[in-house]
Design a protein around this motif. Structure first.
Motif, PDB file in Angstrom:
ATOM      1  N   VAL A 238       0.803  -1.215   0.000  1.00 44.85           N
ATOM      2  CA  VAL A 238       0.000   0.000   0.000  1.00 44.85           C
ATOM      3  C   VAL A 238       0.841   1.273   0.000  1.00 44.85           C
ATOM      4  CG1 VAL A 238      -2.049  -1.010   1.008  1.00 44.85           C
ATOM      5  CG2 VAL A 238      -0.289  -0.073   2.509  1.00 44.85           C
ATOM      6  N   ASP A 239       2.066   1.181   0.432  1.00 44.34           N
ATOM      7  CA  ASP A 239       2.943   2.359   0.434  1.00 44.34           C
ATOM      8  C   ASP A 239       4.236   1.977  -0.262  1.00 44.34           C
ATOM      9  OD1 ASP A 239       1.926   4.694   1.662  1.00 44.34           O
ATOM     10  OD2 ASP A 239       1.883   3.634   3.581  1.00 44.34           O
TER      11      ASP A 239
ATOM     12  N   ILE B 170      -1.310  10.539 -13.320  1.00 45.08           N
ATOM     13  CA  ILE B 170      -2.561  11.242 -13.637  1.00 45.08           C
ATOM     14  C   ILE B 170      -2.353  12.240 -14.770  1.00 45.08           C
ATOM     15  CG2 ILE B 170      -3.464  10.914 -11.324  1.00 45.08           C
ATOM     16  CD1 ILE B 170      -2.832  13.865 -10.810  1.00 45.08           C
TER      17      ILE B 170
ATOM     18  N   GLY C  13       1.953  14.174 -10.956  1.00 47.01           N
ATOM     19  CA  GLY C  13       2.030  13.167  -9.915  1.00 47.01           C
ATOM     20  C   GLY C  13       2.650  13.661  -8.628  1.00 47.01           C
ATOM     21  N   ASN C  14       2.721  12.772  -7.660  1.00 52.64           N
ATOM     22  CA  ASN C  14       3.321  13.127  -6.380  1.00 52.64           C
ATOM     23  C   ASN C  14       4.833  12.859  -6.415  1.00 52.64           C
ATOM     24  OD1 ASN C  14       3.552  10.343  -6.144  1.00 52.64           O
ATOM     25  ND2 ASN C  14       1.636  10.164  -5.011  1.00 52.64           N
TER      26      ASN C  14
ATOM     27  N   PHE D  90      -2.021   0.173  -3.725  1.00 55.02           N
ATOM     28  CA  PHE D  90      -3.284   0.828  -3.401  1.00 55.02           C
ATOM     29  C   PHE D  90      -3.979   1.253  -4.687  1.00 55.02           C
ATOM     30  CE2 PHE D  90      -6.305   3.895  -1.988  1.00 55.02           C
ATOM     31  CZ  PHE D  90      -6.624   3.552  -0.689  1.00 55.02           C
ATOM     32  N   VAL D  91      -3.241   1.989  -5.498  1.00 49.70           N
ATOM     33  CA  VAL D  91      -3.788   2.487  -6.762  1.00 49.70           C
ATOM     34  C   VAL D  91      -4.173   1.330  -7.688  1.00 49.70           C
ATOM     35  CG1 VAL D  91      -3.200   3.798  -8.827  1.00 49.70           C
ATOM     36  CG2 VAL D  91      -2.529   4.655  -6.591  1.00 49.70           C
TER      37      VAL D  91
ATOM     38  N   ASN E  78      -4.945  -1.738  -6.923  1.00 52.36           N
ATOM     39  CA  ASN E  78      -6.118  -2.450  -6.428  1.00 52.36           C
ATOM     40  C   ASN E  78      -7.403  -1.686  -6.726  1.00 52.36           C
ATOM     41  OD1 ASN E  78      -8.125  -3.204  -4.068  1.00 52.36           O
ATOM     42  ND2 ASN E  78      -6.729  -4.920  -4.341  1.00 52.36           N
ATOM     43  N   VAL E  79      -7.359  -0.378  -6.531  1.00 53.37           N
ATOM     44  CA  VAL E  79      -8.546   0.431  -6.825  1.00 53.37           C
ATOM     45  C   VAL E  79      -8.884   0.347  -8.321  1.00 53.37           C
ATOM     46  CG1 VAL E  79      -9.450   2.792  -6.957  1.00 53.37           C
ATOM     47  CG2 VAL E  79      -8.324   2.003  -4.869  1.00 53.37           C
TER      48      VAL E  79
ATOM     49  N   LYS F 242     -10.422  -3.188  -8.991  1.00 56.42           N
ATOM     50  CA  LYS F 242     -11.764  -3.369  -8.437  1.00 56.42           C
ATOM     51  C   LYS F 242     -12.771  -2.469  -9.149  1.00 56.42           C
ATOM     52  CE  LYS F 242     -10.864  -6.107  -4.737  1.00 56.42           C
ATOM     53  NZ  LYS F 242     -10.319  -5.598  -3.465  1.00 56.42           N
TER      54      LYS F 242
ATOM     55  N   VAL G 132      -2.975  15.607  -5.392  1.00 54.14           N
ATOM     56  CA  VAL G 132      -2.292  14.322  -5.515  1.00 54.14           C
ATOM     57  C   VAL G 132      -1.802  13.775  -4.181  1.00 54.14           C
ATOM     58  CG1 VAL G 132      -1.613  14.589  -7.912  1.00 54.14           C
ATOM     59  CG2 VAL G 132      -0.112  15.458  -6.118  1.00 54.14           C
ATOM     60  N   ASP G 133      -1.621  14.630  -3.210  1.00 51.40           N
ATOM     61  CA  ASP G 133      -1.183  14.174  -1.887  1.00 51.40           C
ATOM     62  C   ASP G 133      -2.144  14.726  -0.863  1.00 51.40           C
ATOM     63  OD1 ASP G 133       1.133  12.549  -1.837  1.00 51.40           O
ATOM     64  OD2 ASP G 133       2.287  14.247  -2.618  1.00 51.40           O
TER      65      ASP G 133
ATOM     66  N   LEU H 298     -12.700   5.325   0.122  1.00 53.07           N
ATOM     67  CA  LEU H 298     -12.154   4.379  -0.850  1.00 53.07           C
ATOM     68  C   LEU H 298     -10.884   3.734  -0.297  1.00 53.07           C
ATOM     69  CD1 LEU H 298     -12.651   3.191  -3.631  1.00 53.07           C
ATOM     70  CD2 LEU H 298     -11.253   5.000  -4.617  1.00 53.07           C
ATOM     71  N   ASN H 299     -10.899   2.406  -0.253  1.00 51.89           N
ATOM     72  CA  ASN H 299      -9.785   1.671   0.331  1.00 51.89           C
ATOM     73  C   ASN H 299      -9.618   0.358  -0.419  1.00 51.89           C
ATOM     74  OD1 ASN H 299      -7.763   0.779   2.117  1.00 51.89           O
ATOM     75  ND2 ASN H 299      -8.866   1.490   3.915  1.00 51.89           N
ATOM     76  N   ILE H 300      -8.689  -0.482   0.045  1.00 57.24           N
ATOM     77  CA  ILE H 300      -8.476  -1.731  -0.683  1.00 57.24           C
ATOM     78  C   ILE H 300      -9.006  -2.919   0.114  1.00 57.24           C
ATOM     79  CG2 ILE H 300      -6.502  -0.798  -1.906  1.00 57.24           C
ATOM     80  CD1 ILE H 300      -4.723  -2.439  -0.037  1.00 57.24           C
TER      81      ILE H 300
ATOM     82  N   GLY I 271      -5.330  -0.481   4.324  1.00 62.16           N
ATOM     83  CA  GLY I 271      -4.902   0.798   3.760  1.00 62.16           C
ATOM     84  C   GLY I 271      -3.643   1.359   4.387  1.00 62.16           C
ATOM     85  N   ASN I 272      -3.221   2.497   3.891  1.00 60.55           N
ATOM     86  CA  ASN I 272      -2.022   3.147   4.427  1.00 60.55           C
ATOM     87  C   ASN I 272      -2.398   4.044   5.618  1.00 60.55           C
ATOM     88  OD1 ASN I 272      -3.190   5.436   3.281  1.00 60.55           O
ATOM     89  ND2 ASN I 272      -2.047   5.197   1.381  1.00 60.55           N
ATOM     90  N   ASP I 273      -1.406   4.679   6.198  1.00 55.48           N
ATOM     91  CA  ASP I 273      -1.640   5.466   7.409  1.00 55.48           C
ATOM     92  C   ASP I 273      -2.643   6.598   7.193  1.00 55.48           C
ATOM     93  OD1 ASP I 273      -0.033   3.932   8.888  1.00 55.48           O
ATOM     94  OD2 ASP I 273       1.707   5.284   8.860  1.00 55.48           O
TER      95      ASP I 273
ATOM     96  N   ILE J 142      -5.071   6.834   5.119  1.00 53.36           N
ATOM     97  CA  ILE J 142      -6.434   6.306   5.003  1.00 53.36           C
ATOM     98  C   ILE J 142      -6.965   5.894   6.373  1.00 53.36           C
ATOM     99  CG2 ILE J 142      -7.751   4.326   4.132  1.00 53.36           C
ATOM    100  CD1 ILE J 142      -7.236   6.302   1.983  1.00 53.36           C
TER     101      ILE J 142
ATOM    102  N   GLU K 126     -14.648  -0.315  -1.618  1.00 49.78           N
ATOM    103  CA  GLU K 126     -13.632  -0.651  -2.602  1.00 49.78           C
ATOM    104  C   GLU K 126     -14.031  -0.114  -3.969  1.00 49.78           C
ATOM    105  OE1 GLU K 126     -11.638  -4.552  -1.926  1.00 49.78           O
ATOM    106  OE2 GLU K 126     -13.455  -4.988  -0.806  1.00 49.78           O
TER     107      GLU K 126
ATOM    108  N   PHE L 190      -5.178  11.452  -6.729  1.00 53.56           N
ATOM    109  CA  PHE L 190      -4.412  10.528  -7.561  1.00 53.56           C
ATOM    110  C   PHE L 190      -5.236   9.263  -7.808  1.00 53.56           C
ATOM    111  CE2 PHE L 190      -1.323   7.511  -8.923  1.00 53.56           C
ATOM    112  CZ  PHE L 190      -0.313   8.234  -9.523  1.00 53.56           C
ATOM    113  N   VAL L 191      -5.696   8.690  -6.703  1.00 53.17           N
ATOM    114  CA  VAL L 191      -6.479   7.459  -6.786  1.00 53.17           C
ATOM    115  C   VAL L 191      -7.792   7.701  -7.548  1.00 53.17           C
ATOM    116  CG1 VAL L 191      -7.740   5.784  -5.384  1.00 53.17           C
ATOM    117  CG2 VAL L 191      -5.471   6.527  -4.680  1.00 53.17           C
TER     118      VAL L 191
END
Lengths: 367, 367
Positions: A149-150, A183, A190-191, A230-231, A233-234, A237, B149-150, B181-183, B190-192, B194, B213, B230-231
């Motif tokens: 995820v990270d 993106i 992007g980041n 993370f990206v 998986n989204v 899905k 994006v962040d 939105l998560n996985i 998810g990450n921190d 999230i 999801e 981003f996601v």
């Protein structure tokens, strides 16, 4: 050459009632396959008997007394259930008795137990999940789809190396094209992580084609698309959800009345052809890449037809020497991957901002 | 009540040849709309003349001498082109002469110029892009789709508050349901960022339903789904790509031979109905939320039919008092949003991290 695969028969939402029929059907089509059916012996036997396959020499039953449930936490799978079908199946791969393992078990547990049992390839910090998604001309391989995820920039570089080796082996492409999921196509998009991953990829020997966007997955712009889990998986899905909704809507439109049903009749052969072509079950079976062994993860809710496709992926991976190819690629790139990791790590924590060093400069100065 | 909208006639890939016909068609259907057509006067006049709408009192031409090109960097749009159709259109909203602005101009520029001209609502650090995506029962509103994006946890909370207010106003729902939105559905996924966003959302007064999801977008599990830009952008573009590929495949299957074409004929009315239902042009028009004014962003490649839908979104937003509702909601939640921001900021690390400055801030202070 016989291809020997271990099947975690207890994994997935449906266990042996799905995995065993899939196995029986598979060996009918691929007589050079030998399958180790791992799990609760009586349950497997019962299914084989039902399908009149109890005496089929293509199968060996390997008993395992425990089951990793779909909602078991990683810790339980890892520490408590040492005789789970998942673990026993992976052990057989580790011991060289089988060349790949296929499981529909829960992703987190499968990844953790695989890492524990098989260990990662040298140069790989994090294994990734890769899957082939359809495009008009063939497939786009996307990774990571949810294991990480990270991600740091050098992880994305490692994913690209693995995706390259996978596609080179499976599709016989010399230099598969690689894209970085972003993106926008411009370098400035992007980041920070993405921008620095772009630098590493540009400096690598890979056939990197720059940033791609979500729609490029289904356009087939490049052979391999890398992204964090993370990206990825989204994206996966979301695709599943959209395809299901569209499928439901087609059914609904044609099912509205006897008239619309009648209208559908002549078009049925074409509609079925279309349906078959986009059937998500045919894309079942993601590869856990970066381990010292081949592991194929099936969707947990797979039916027998879908699970058969996952077995096919494992079979193809073995036939095409995916593992050897991956190991060799990692070996050849060990130096540059290590530099990238150092680079990525140091910049991550201390150093000035990303994006200021011209691509490759930092890496080469350290080399 | 007359609804007055400014139309950035020069924005998008096609400019007035798309925006003006869309405007002409729109006022035919909505006689209580008044449109300020902003851009190069001769170009707008030429289009109006072609459509025999030069004397239509529903239009006022507002001259602007410059055009923000689709590939203009934000800085150029912001500092160099002060008489662009985009900026002039937004100025009219700021001055209260129009209630919303519709533009197909480039996203980054539109967001930056909107922030500079209109400013953000109190309590909002970062505006977000929100769009309604179809689900079997109606729409799922997703934000952010690419402006940020962040994101930090409290930004996601702000997005949720804005999504809540938008859906409450547009769809008349008292307490729209919100998903993160998560996985995976479990809290530990998810990450921190999230996970902490989940905590903030659970502690809020919103009707928060937990993690969702990617497939939940098209299932309609909740009314509003929040994610970082981003996601969200990847999910949106992936959907576009998949829909286009499927559309192409249906055409291909039916176009294979005279026989398949013949087979399609009886089904054509149903297929067209389906096609209309999933036509992405009908979902054109994303809202830039969090500004002291309504701004609707159309797809750059929109045709006249699609752009008409974007105008419709602006019209609907005005009719339903979206801006007032948003402002009120932010006002009512000012205290809790501020606490969340402090909380989120302090936990983050302390030091000024890259990405903490909202995009555009630095530029706007210089502009």
């Amino acid at each position: 050459m016989t291809v020997t695969l271990t099947i975690d028969c207890m994994g997935g939402d449906n266990g042996p009632s799905v995995t065993v029929p899939a196995a029986v059907n598979f060996v009918r089509l691929y007589p050079d396959a030998h399958l180790l059916l791992v799990g609760i012996e009586t349950a497997i036997r019962a299914q084989l008997k039902k399908l009149k396959a109890l005496d089929n020499p293509a199968f060996t039953i390997v008993p395992a007394t425990e089951i990793v449930e779909m909602d078991d936490p990683v810790e339980v799978a890892l520490r408590k259930k040492k005789d789970s079908s998942m673990r026993v199946a992976l052990n057989r791969v580790k011991e060289g008795e089988a060349q790949a393992c296929v499981s529909a078990g829960n992703t987190g547990a499968l990844m953790a137990v695989s890492r524990y049992v098989l260990k990662t390839l040298p140069g790989i910090e994090r294994p990734a999940i890769a899957s082939a998604l359809p495009n008009p001309a063939g497939y786009t391989t996307v990774l990571d789809l949810g294991a990480n995820v990270d991600c740091e920039p050098h992880h994305l570089l490692q994913f690209a190396e693995m995706g390259h080796a996978l596609v080179a082996a499976l599709e016989g492409k010399e230099r598969p094209t690689i894209g970085l999921l972003n993106i926008g196509e411009e370098v400035i998009k992007g980041n920070d992580t993405i921008k620095r991953a772009g630098e590493l990829l540009r400096a690598s020997t890979l056939n990197f084609r720059g940033n791609v966007e979500g729609n490029d997955i289904y356009k087939g712009t490049v052979d391999v698309i890398v992204c964090d889990g993370f990206v990825g998986n989204v994206a996966l899905k979301t695709s599943e959800g959209l395809a299901q909704m569209l499928n439901g809507m087609i059914k609904e439109e044609f099912g509205r009345s006897w008239l619309t049903k009648l209208m559908a009749l002549p078009a049925l052969p074409v509609l079925m052809r279309f349906k078959k072509r986009v059937d998500h079950r045919r894309y079942n079976g993601a590869a856990l890449l970066g381990l010292k062994g081949l592991v194929i993860k099936s969707h947990g809710s797979a039916d027998a037809y879908a699970f058969e496709w996952a077995i096919k992926r494992g079979y193809d991976a073995v036939k095409n020497g995916v593992l050897e190819r991956l190991a060799r690629a990692m070996d050849e790139n060990a130096g540059s991957l290590e530099r990238a990791a150092g680079e990525s790590g140091s910049r991550q924590s201390g150093g000035p901002l990303a994006g200021e060093t011209p691509p490759g400069t930092a890496s080469s100065s350290k080399a």
